[in-house]
Design a protein around this motif. Structure first.
Motif, PDB file in Angstrom:
ATOM      1  N   ASN A 127       0.830  -1.212   0.000  1.00  0.00           N
ATOM      2  CA  ASN A 127       0.000   0.000   0.000  1.00  0.00           C
ATOM      3  C   ASN A 127       0.862   1.259   0.000  1.00  0.00           C
ATOM      4  OD1 ASN A 127      -2.356  -1.494  -0.002  1.00  0.00           O
ATOM      5  ND2 ASN A 127      -2.645  -1.360   2.206  1.00  0.00           N
TER       6      ASN A 127
ATOM      7  N   THR B  42       2.313   1.716  -3.479  1.00  0.00           N
ATOM      8  CA  THR B  42       1.265   2.185  -4.393  1.00  0.00           C
ATOM      9  C   THR B  42       0.992   3.668  -4.166  1.00  0.00           C
ATOM     10  OG1 THR B  42       0.251   0.002  -4.495  1.00  0.00           O
ATOM     11  CG2 THR B  42      -1.145   1.867  -5.084  1.00  0.00           C
ATOM     12  N   ARG B  43       0.900   4.057  -2.922  1.00  0.00           N
ATOM     13  CA  ARG B  43       0.654   5.465  -2.592  1.00  0.00           C
ATOM     14  C   ARG B  43       1.798   6.350  -3.070  1.00  0.00           C
ATOM     15  NH1 ARG B  43      -0.125   8.091   3.336  1.00  0.00           N
ATOM     16  NH2 ARG B  43      -1.004  10.045   2.634  1.00  0.00           N
ATOM     17  N   GLN B  44       3.043   5.893  -2.868  1.00  0.00           N
ATOM     18  CA  GLN B  44       4.202   6.646  -3.334  1.00  0.00           C
ATOM     19  C   GLN B  44       4.151   6.830  -4.849  1.00  0.00           C
ATOM     20  OE1 GLN B  44       7.219   4.045  -1.785  1.00  0.00           O
ATOM     21  NE2 GLN B  44       7.611   5.326  -0.002  1.00  0.00           N
TER      22      GLN B  44
END
Length: 66
Positions: A12, A15-17
């Motif tokens: 997660n 993915t956020r980065q």
């Protein structure tokens, strides 16, 4: 935190980065005059250790002394 929870956390986070990086690239392409204020804002949130890491990244990858 279990092993599975740790894997999910890191997935997660990555993915956020990636999403934030993509959004920043879009903003920089659409508003090139905002690159400096964006960099200044991001750098202002770094601690000494993180600043050292960024300096190392710049010197080691781009040969620019900070």
């Amino acid at each position: 935190m279990t092993n599975e929870e740790a894997k999910t956390y890191w997935a997660n986070l990555r993915t956020r980065q990636e999403l934030i990086g993509n959004n920043l690239m879009e903003v920089c392409c659409d508003y090139p005059d905002q690159i400096r204020p964006i960099i200044d804002e991001l750098v202002s949130h770094l601690d000494n250790n993180q600043l050292d890491q960024i300096e190392d990244l710049i010197v080691n990858n781009y040969g620019e002394e900070v």
